[in-house]
Design a protein around this motif. Structure first.
Motif, PDB file in Angstrom:
ATOM      1  N   GLU A  90       0.727  -1.359   0.083  1.00 54.56           N
ATOM      2  CA  GLU A  90      -0.196   0.036   0.091  1.00 54.56           C
ATOM      3  C   GLU A  90       0.922   1.184   0.044  1.00 54.56           C
ATOM      4  O   GLU A  90       1.937   1.115   0.607  1.00 54.56           O
ATOM      5  CB  GLU A  90      -0.664   0.019   1.320  1.00 54.56           C
ATOM      6  CG  GLU A  90      -1.863  -1.058   1.352  1.00 54.56           C
ATOM      7  CD  GLU A  90      -2.667  -1.040   2.528  1.00 54.56           C
ATOM      8  OE1 GLU A  90      -3.491  -0.173   2.661  1.00 54.56           O
ATOM      9  OE2 GLU A  90      -2.564  -2.159   3.388  1.00 54.56           O
ATOM     10  N   PHE A  91       0.281   2.530  -0.710  1.00 57.25           N
ATOM     11  CA  PHE A  91       1.176   3.564  -0.764  1.00 57.25           C
ATOM     12  C   PHE A  91       0.212   4.805  -0.869  1.00 57.25           C
ATOM     13  O   PHE A  91      -0.971   4.552  -1.446  1.00 57.25           O
ATOM     14  CB  PHE A  91       2.288   3.359  -1.778  1.00 57.25           C
ATOM     15  CG  PHE A  91       1.757   3.070  -3.229  1.00 57.25           C
ATOM     16  CD1 PHE A  91       1.480   3.883  -4.355  1.00 57.25           C
ATOM     17  CD2 PHE A  91       1.687   1.673  -3.566  1.00 57.25           C
ATOM     18  CE1 PHE A  91       0.877   3.515  -5.409  1.00 57.25           C
ATOM     19  CE2 PHE A  91       0.899   1.283  -4.673  1.00 57.25           C
ATOM     20  CZ  PHE A  91       0.733   2.035  -5.739  1.00 57.25           C
ATOM     21  N   ASP A  92       0.847   5.809  -0.516  1.00 56.19           N
ATOM     22  CA  ASP A  92       0.210   6.940  -0.551  1.00 56.19           C
ATOM     23  C   ASP A  92       0.919   8.287  -1.011  1.00 56.19           C
ATOM     24  O   ASP A  92       2.059   7.899  -1.220  1.00 56.19           O
ATOM     25  CB  ASP A  92      -0.866   7.282   0.601  1.00 56.19           C
ATOM     26  CG  ASP A  92      -0.111   7.753   1.802  1.00 56.19           C
ATOM     27  OD1 ASP A  92       1.170   8.133   1.585  1.00 56.19           O
ATOM     28  OD2 ASP A  92      -0.476   7.379   2.942  1.00 56.19           O
ATOM     29  N   GLU A  93       0.268   9.494  -1.252  1.00 54.01           N
ATOM     30  CA  GLU A  93       1.011  10.780  -1.897  1.00 54.01           C
ATOM     31  C   GLU A  93       2.127  10.985  -0.692  1.00 54.01           C
ATOM     32  O   GLU A  93       2.905  11.800  -0.993  1.00 54.01           O
ATOM     33  CB  GLU A  93       0.270  11.848  -2.101  1.00 54.01           C
ATOM     34  CG  GLU A  93      -0.911  11.465  -3.188  1.00 54.01           C
ATOM     35  CD  GLU A  93      -1.931  10.881  -2.437  1.00 54.01           C
ATOM     36  OE1 GLU A  93      -2.207  10.611  -1.290  1.00 54.01           O
ATOM     37  OE2 GLU A  93      -2.914  10.688  -3.278  1.00 54.01           O
ATOM     38  N   ARG A  94       2.006  10.682   0.697  1.00 56.01           N
ATOM     39  CA  ARG A  94       2.922  11.313   1.645  1.00 56.01           C
ATOM     40  C   ARG A  94       4.061  10.337   2.002  1.00 56.01           C
ATOM     41  O   ARG A  94       5.128  11.005   2.477  1.00 56.01           O
ATOM     42  CB  ARG A  94       2.083  11.586   2.803  1.00 56.01           C
ATOM     43  CG  ARG A  94       0.828  12.501   2.703  1.00 56.01           C
ATOM     44  CD  ARG A  94      -0.060  12.531   3.911  1.00 56.01           C
ATOM     45  NE  ARG A  94      -0.324  11.207   4.063  1.00 56.01           N
ATOM     46  CZ  ARG A  94      -1.610  10.738   4.244  1.00 56.01           C
ATOM     47  NH1 ARG A  94      -2.504  11.826   4.885  1.00 56.01           N
ATOM     48  NH2 ARG A  94      -1.704   9.644   4.582  1.00 56.01           N
ATOM     49  N   GLY A  95       3.761   9.038   2.113  1.00 56.32           N
ATOM     50  CA  GLY A  95       4.759   8.265   2.633  1.00 56.32           C
ATOM     51  C   GLY A  95       5.351   6.916   1.903  1.00 56.32           C
ATOM     52  O   GLY A  95       5.099   7.007   0.800  1.00 56.32           O
ATOM     53  N   ASP A  96       6.356   6.340   2.512  1.00 54.06           N
ATOM     54  CA  ASP A  96       6.787   5.121   1.985  1.00 54.06           C
ATOM     55  C   ASP A  96       5.835   4.014   1.919  1.00 54.06           C
ATOM     56  O   ASP A  96       4.952   3.915   2.489  1.00 54.06           O
ATOM     57  CB  ASP A  96       7.885   4.760   2.726  1.00 54.06           C
ATOM     58  CG  ASP A  96       9.032   5.713   2.677  1.00 54.06           C
ATOM     59  OD1 ASP A  96       9.348   6.228   1.501  1.00 54.06           O
ATOM     60  OD2 ASP A  96       9.798   5.602   3.787  1.00 54.06           O
ATOM     61  N   PRO A  97       6.128   3.100   1.009  1.00 56.64           N
ATOM     62  CA  PRO A  97       4.971   1.971   0.751  1.00 56.64           C
ATOM     63  C   PRO A  97       5.187   1.149   1.926  1.00 56.64           C
ATOM     64  O   PRO A  97       5.856   1.043   2.595  1.00 56.64           O
ATOM     65  CB  PRO A  97       5.617   1.130  -0.169  1.00 56.64           C
ATOM     66  CG  PRO A  97       6.501   1.920  -0.898  1.00 56.64           C
ATOM     67  CD  PRO A  97       7.182   3.010  -0.014  1.00 56.64           C
ATOM     68  N   VAL A  98       4.091   0.432   2.340  1.00 54.52           N
ATOM     69  CA  VAL A  98       3.938  -0.516   3.636  1.00 54.52           C
ATOM     70  C   VAL A  98       3.772  -1.786   2.970  1.00 54.52           C
ATOM     71  O   VAL A  98       2.712  -1.834   2.201  1.00 54.52           O
ATOM     72  CB  VAL A  98       2.851  -0.181   4.559  1.00 54.52           C
ATOM     73  CG1 VAL A  98       2.804  -1.006   5.612  1.00 54.52           C
ATOM     74  CG2 VAL A  98       3.181   1.394   4.996  1.00 54.52           C
ATOM     75  N   VAL A  99       4.417  -2.876   3.132  1.00 51.87           N
ATOM     76  CA  VAL A  99       4.316  -4.257   2.977  1.00 51.87           C
ATOM     77  C   VAL A  99       3.706  -5.006   3.991  1.00 51.87           C
ATOM     78  O   VAL A  99       3.966  -5.043   4.905  1.00 51.87           O
ATOM     79  CB  VAL A  99       5.788  -4.713   2.532  1.00 51.87           C
ATOM     80  CG1 VAL A  99       5.333  -6.261   2.032  1.00 51.87           C
ATOM     81  CG2 VAL A  99       6.459  -4.024   1.465  1.00 51.87           C
ATOM     82  N   THR A 100       2.466  -5.598   3.536  1.00 55.46           N
ATOM     83  CA  THR A 100       1.938  -6.610   4.306  1.00 55.46           C
ATOM     84  C   THR A 100       1.957  -8.012   3.998  1.00 55.46           C
ATOM     85  O   THR A 100       1.750  -8.079   3.023  1.00 55.46           O
ATOM     86  CB  THR A 100       0.281  -6.168   4.377  1.00 55.46           C
ATOM     87  OG1 THR A 100       0.145  -4.720   4.847  1.00 55.46           O
ATOM     88  CG2 THR A 100      -0.485  -7.023   5.543  1.00 55.46           C
ATOM     89  N   ILE A 101       2.387  -8.932   4.939  1.00 54.28           N
ATOM     90  CA  ILE A 101       2.610 -10.306   4.376  1.00 54.28           C
ATOM     91  C   ILE A 101       1.764 -11.178   5.171  1.00 54.28           C
ATOM     92  O   ILE A 101       1.977 -11.005   6.436  1.00 54.28           O
ATOM     93  CB  ILE A 101       4.140 -10.461   4.668  1.00 54.28           C
ATOM     94  CG1 ILE A 101       5.106  -9.659   3.622  1.00 54.28           C
ATOM     95  CG2 ILE A 101       4.388 -12.093   4.102  1.00 54.28           C
ATOM     96  CD1 ILE A 101       6.494  -9.964   3.746  1.00 54.28           C
ATOM     97  N   ASP A 102       1.001 -11.847   4.835  1.00 49.66           N
ATOM     98  CA  ASP A 102       0.200 -12.814   5.457  1.00 49.66           C
ATOM     99  C   ASP A 102       0.724 -14.305   5.384  1.00 49.66           C
ATOM    100  O   ASP A 102       0.883 -14.547   4.145  1.00 49.66           O
ATOM    101  CB  ASP A 102      -1.345 -12.849   5.100  1.00 49.66           C
ATOM    102  CG  ASP A 102      -1.691 -11.500   5.430  1.00 49.66           C
ATOM    103  OD1 ASP A 102      -1.838 -11.003   6.819  1.00 49.66           O
ATOM    104  OD2 ASP A 102      -2.953 -11.120   4.800  1.00 49.66           O
TER     105      ASP A 102
END
Length: 86
Positions: free
Chosen positions: A74-86
């Motif tokens: 997930e990513f947005d205009e403000r920050g770094d991507p966040v990776v979620t691993i299930d």
């Protein structure tokens, strides 16, 4: 035990964080995992996070299965991507 792990990732190294995160979960050497390219094109993944020609960052998410784990970035205009691993 079903666990979800979140990893903040630098946009330039998101593919490396995915492989390293899954290797850590599996207790395996990253080189023992299948190539990430079998699940997603790392260059295309990096392009999603690249700054646009107008200087803006994109927002959104992408998901895929890699090495038996569901991965969501997930990513947005403000920050770094966040990776979620299930």
């Amino acid at each position: 035990m079903d666990q979800t792990h979140h990893i903040a990732a630098d946009a330039d190294a998101v593919h490396e964080r995915i492989v390293a995160g899954i290797a850590a979960l599996e207790g395996a050497d990253p080189t023992a995992l299948p190539p990430l390219f079998d699940a997603v094109d790392p260059d295309a993944l990096a392009a999603l996070f690249a700054t646009t020609e107008s200087g803006n960052r994109r927002a959104g998410h992408v998901g895929f299965t890699y090495a038996g784990h569901e991965v969501r970035v997930e990513f947005d205009e403000r920050g770094d991507p966040v990776v979620t691993i299930d």
